[in-house]
Scaffold this motif. Structure first.
Motif, PDB file in Angstrom:
ATOM      1  N   ASN A  51      11.899 -28.965  11.263  1.00  0.00           N
ATOM      2  CA  ASN A  51      13.266 -29.135  11.763  1.00  0.00           C
ATOM      3  C   ASN A  51      13.999 -30.189  10.939  1.00  0.00           C
ATOM      4  N   PRO A  53      18.149 -31.241   9.570  1.00  0.00           N
ATOM      5  CA  PRO A  53      19.562 -30.928   9.808  1.00  0.00           C
ATOM      6  C   PRO A  53      20.060 -29.835   8.858  1.00  0.00           C
ATOM      7  N   GLU A  66      24.450 -31.190   9.607  1.00  0.00           N
ATOM      8  CA  GLU A  66      24.479 -31.045  11.061  1.00  0.00           C
ATOM      9  C   GLU A  66      24.329 -32.401  11.751  1.00  0.00           C
ATOM     10  N   ILE A  68      23.013 -34.366  14.771  1.00  0.00           N
ATOM     11  CA  ILE A  68      21.976 -34.242  15.795  1.00  0.00           C
ATOM     12  C   ILE A  68      22.374 -35.196  16.920  1.00  0.00           C
ATOM     13  N   LYS A 156      17.298 -35.398  18.550  1.00  0.00           N
ATOM     14  CA  LYS A 156      16.898 -34.222  19.312  1.00  0.00           C
ATOM     15  C   LYS A 156      18.133 -33.358  19.514  1.00  0.00           C
ATOM     16  N   ARG A 157      17.980 -32.090  19.141  1.00  0.00           N
ATOM     17  CA  ARG A 157      19.065 -31.135  19.393  1.00  0.00           C
ATOM     18  C   ARG A 157      19.182 -30.924  20.900  1.00  0.00           C
ATOM     19  N   VAL A 163      14.225 -33.450  15.409  1.00  0.00           N
ATOM     20  CA  VAL A 163      14.691 -33.270  14.034  1.00  0.00           C
ATOM     21  C   VAL A 163      14.558 -34.602  13.300  1.00  0.00           C
TER      22      VAL A 163
END
Length: 188
Positions: A51, A53, A66, A68, A156-157, A163
């Motif tokens: 995992n 980004p 991304e 997160i 954490k998503r 991640v």
């Protein structure tokens, strides 16, 4: 959305911003290693279940990745099987090429330079020199590692996926280096 500066160290500036209508992290002046990581290595690692980004875009030495949204405290990282599952995937990953990696080492000369700035008893200096001699195995390229797995580099998503971000030190070495930051109090 205004830019919020997040970086606390390093040469890259890090901002929480919006790009193309997407809340994201904008990293300015990233290293060639991290740029190469997100463009070439990350897609390969993601295929193996690691995992990372998502890369949104690049412009010169700038990355848009991304965001997160959730921080993960050290106590949660230590207890969560997901942390160790990610480590296993990273440390056992295979790549179809050898990427440009940061080369890490710590030499006897560096130890001597550090000791010259400190006022330590001889017994302590001798112990540190001994530990330096024992540490050479940590820098041997036994597997790919992040080299920077402190709790501040995990998120954490919203779906619960852990991640790891901040891949500017990606390289080869001992998996012990990735595990060490999870030891409570070690970073202090």
């Amino acid at each position: 959305m205004h830019k919020e500066e997040l970086s606390k160290m390093g040469s890259a500036k890090i901002y929480f911003t919006e790009y193309l209508g997407i809340p994201c992290i904008h990293k300015v002046n990233v290293s060639p290693i991290e740029m190469s990581f997100y463009k070439q290595v990350a897609p390969q690692l993601k295929k193996q279940g690691i995992n990372i980004p998502r890369l949104i875009d690049t412009h010169g030495n700038d990355l848009f990745i991304e965001y997160i949204p959730n921080q993960v405290p050290l106590s949660e990282l230590n207890k969560a099987p997901e942390t160790y599952q990610q480590f296993v995937l990273i440390h056992n990953c295979s790549l179809p090429f050898i990427p440009g990696c940061k080369l890490h080492c710590w030499t006897f000369e560096q130890t001597q330079k550090a000791l010259s700035t400190l006022t330590l008893p001889k017994v302590t200096e001798d112990l540190l020199n001994h530990l330096c001699n024992l540490s050479t195995g940590l820098f041997q390229p036994s597997s790919f590692i992040s080299w920077d797995t402190n709790a501040g580099n995990w998120g954490k998503r919203n779906n619960g996926e852990f991640v790891l971000f901040d891949w500017e030190r990606f390289g080869q070495g001992s998996p012990a280096i990735d595990l060490a930051p999870l030891v409570h109090g070690l970073g202090n």
